[in-house]
Write an enzyme that holds these catalytic residues in place. Structure first.
Site, short mmCIF file in Angstrom:
data_model
loop_
_atom_site.label_atom_id
_atom_site.label_comp_id
_atom_site.label_asym_id
_atom_site.label_seq_id
_atom_site.Cartn_x
_atom_site.Cartn_y
_atom_site.Cartn_z
N GLY B 29 0.80 -1.22 0.00
CA GLY B 29 0.00 0.00 0.00
C GLY B 29 0.82 1.27 0.00
CB CYS B 238 -25.05 -10.75 -18.25
SG CYS B 238 -24.31 -10.56 -19.88
CB CYS B 241 -23.49 -14.79 -20.47
SG CYS B 241 -22.99 -13.85 -19.03
CB CYS B 263 -20.36 -9.59 -18.59
SG CYS B 263 -21.40 -10.85 -17.91
CB CYS B 269 -19.61 -12.01 -21.34
SG CYS B 269 -21.35 -11.84 -21.75
#
Lengths: 256, 283
Positions: B29, B238, B241, B263, B269
């Site tokens: 970080g 979606c 899909c 997606c 997808c």
């Protein structure tokens, strides 16, 4: 009784000039100390040295911390000093814009110190912010407004609320009423006096306005060219000034 | 291929970047400054990500680039072609097959595994930047862990919108120490940052910063006790899909208010469609 703040021989030089020279005093809990003098007399330098904004060239600023007792804040580590600046100390700037985040709402401004010390409950933060806006006579409906939409007097009161929300024990004020018109000044002074008495705050107020110290301060220091020329009880100094400069200062005001 | 050093950058530069990456991995970080090079693309197009990718690529790697989840947008196609040409590495669009994935603003839907590296393109690495413009001050705030300001931003969100409206670049705390900007990924992806098996590297070219999350790092999204973090997405399946667990893009399909949700991860997808899943808008 241990003094809350003990200032010992604070000296700050700017090249060949003295910002302030060998200033010493003790401040006891609940006491308000006024520092007066003309511009350039070193009042603000002294205040900034005491509040840790400027490193002094010599001297000690011993603060009676809650946990460890008296500690020299000049030699303490920076995280500790900054922690003190968020909790037990407060600093009220002359210009509210210096002390506020202008892009953040009034509630966010008041809540910042709470969040800085670990408060993580939105409802509590907001309740406290609203409560404090009420205490400094700002309408609760303004809690989501930005300080840019506030008048000068309101901004100054908001700055005070933002500083006092964590219940500090010592407040540094740099010309808190400067730049406000007289009626607004009067209300702000009234408010400050109430808060200082209610919360038992100790305060150090730097000003050139003798009316402010007459109303708020228990004790007074008169500064000239970086040195303290006279110190004593406020009424004593103002009613019977001994040093030539204090006499000049008092006589320069039409009526105190 | 011979006119470029492997992966475009010279070996000394790659060495310098690797040192920054190693330091970043050692201090999760923490933003490590590095001497960002001028790349043959404009700032904002992924110059940081490209330099990090160049430094970690080996000739055996299989490289995948996604832009907002898609393998077939300009940015993704150009960067893939860039490394095909300058490094000669194999490329793929399949998340599972790739060893290095450079991404802009998304984490793939498929769970990543050990041995994979995810490289993020970062526009502004400093999470405190819009609250505190001074770099000297933000560095001090990081070193002293003064992160109260980050919550002021979230407070402002709630007071203005009634909920935390920050929906991307949602600030996180890494291993209880550094607050980090996860790059502009949707906050839907935030929970995937933590405990990930793959190495995550973040490169900001213009800002000259690299930071990193080693595998299985603890990453917590900041929030309030009474307004907890919520990974949000459009509440639809979606259209292609029928997946209900993936992050969706909203497409306007005509000028009569018609819209569909698909997606954003094209590879996910397509794999689902190949496996026989069919959404209501599929042709």
């Amino acid at each position: 009784m241990t003094p809350l703040l003990s200032v010992q021989g604070i000296t700050k030089r700017y090249g060949m000039h003295f910002g302030c020279a060998d200033v010493s005093f003790d401040l006891y809990p609940g006491e308000v100390m006024g520092i007066v003098g003309e511009s350039g007399s070193g009042k603000s330098t002294l205040l900034n040295c005491m509040a840790g904004h400027l490193p002094p060239d010599a001297g000690r600023v011993v603060f009676d911390t809650r946990t460890d007792g008296p500690r020299d804040t000049i030699t303490m580590s920076e995280p500790e000093r900054r922690m003190l600046g968020r909790t037990d100390w407060a600093f009220v700037h002359q210009h509210a814009r210096d002390g506020l985040r202008m892009g953040v709402s009034a509630g966010g401004n008041v809540g910042e110190r709470l969040m800085a010390v670990g408060e993580r409950h939105y409802g509590n933060i907001r309740d406290k912010a609203t409560d404090w806006l009420g205490r400094v006579e700002i309408d609760a409906s303004r809690v989501d407004d930005r300080p840019t939409t506030f008048s000068g007097g309101m901004q100054q009161r908001l700055q005070i609320a933002r500083n006092l929300v964590t219940g500090p024990r010592l407040v540094f004020m740099d010309e808190p009423t400067g730049g406000l018109d007289v009626s607004v000044q009067a209300r702000l002074l009234d408010l400050l006096r109430g808060l200082v008495r209610d919360m038992g705050l100790s305060a150090i107020i730097v000003t050139h306005d003798l009316a402010v110290v007459r109303l708020l301060a228990d004790r007074l220091m008169v500064m000239k060219s970086g040195r303290v020329v006279e110190a004593g009880l406020t009424d004593q100094v103002l009613d019977d000034p001994q040093h030539a400069y204090s006499q000049l200062l008092v006589s320069s005001v039409l009526q105190v | 291929m011979t006119e470029y050093n492997f992966a475009y950058l010279d070996e000394q530069t790659k060495r310098m970047i690797r040192r920054a990456i190693l330091k970043g991995l050692a201090i999760p970080g923490y933003q490590v400054p590095f001497a960002s090079r001028e790349m043959p693309m404009p700032y904002g197009w992924g110059t940081g990500g490209v330099q990090v990718s160049a430094a970690v690529l080996t000739p055996q790697d299989r490289f995948k680039v996604i832009d907002q989840g898609a393998d077939d947008t300009t940015n993704a196609v150009s960067i893939r072609a860039f490394f095909q040409r300058t490094a000669g590495v194999a490329t793929t669009t399949s998340t599972g097959d790739a060893t290095v994935i450079q991404t802009r603003h998304r984490i793939p839907e498929d769970t990543l595994s050990e041995g994979q590296i995810l490289v993020y393109q970062v526009p502004i690495p400093e999470p405190l930047r819009f609250l505190e413009p001074r770099e000297s001050e933000t560095r001090k705030m990081h070193s002293l862990q003064e992160y109260g300001l980050m919550h002021v931003k979230l407070y402002e969100d709630i007071s203005r919108h009634g909920h935390i409206a920050t929906s991307y670049a949602y600030p996180v705390k890494v291993e209880g120490r550094y607050v980090m900007d996860p790059s502009p990924i949707p906050k839907f992806d935030n929970p995937k940052l933590g405990d990930m098996a793959a190495i995550q590297l973040f490169g900001a070219g213009r800002e000259q910063r690299i930071y990193a999350l080693p595998p299985y790092t603890q990453v917590v999204s900041l929030d309030f006790e009474d307004h907890p973090f919520e990974a949000s997405k459009a509440d639809h399946p979606c259209g292609m899909c029928a997946a209900t667990d993936s992050y969706l893009d909203e497409l306007i399909v005509d000028d009569a208010g018609g819209r569909m949700f698909v997606c954003s991860d094209t590879d996910y997808c397509e794999a689902r469609q190949a496996a026989g899943h069919k959404g209501k808008d599929a042709a």
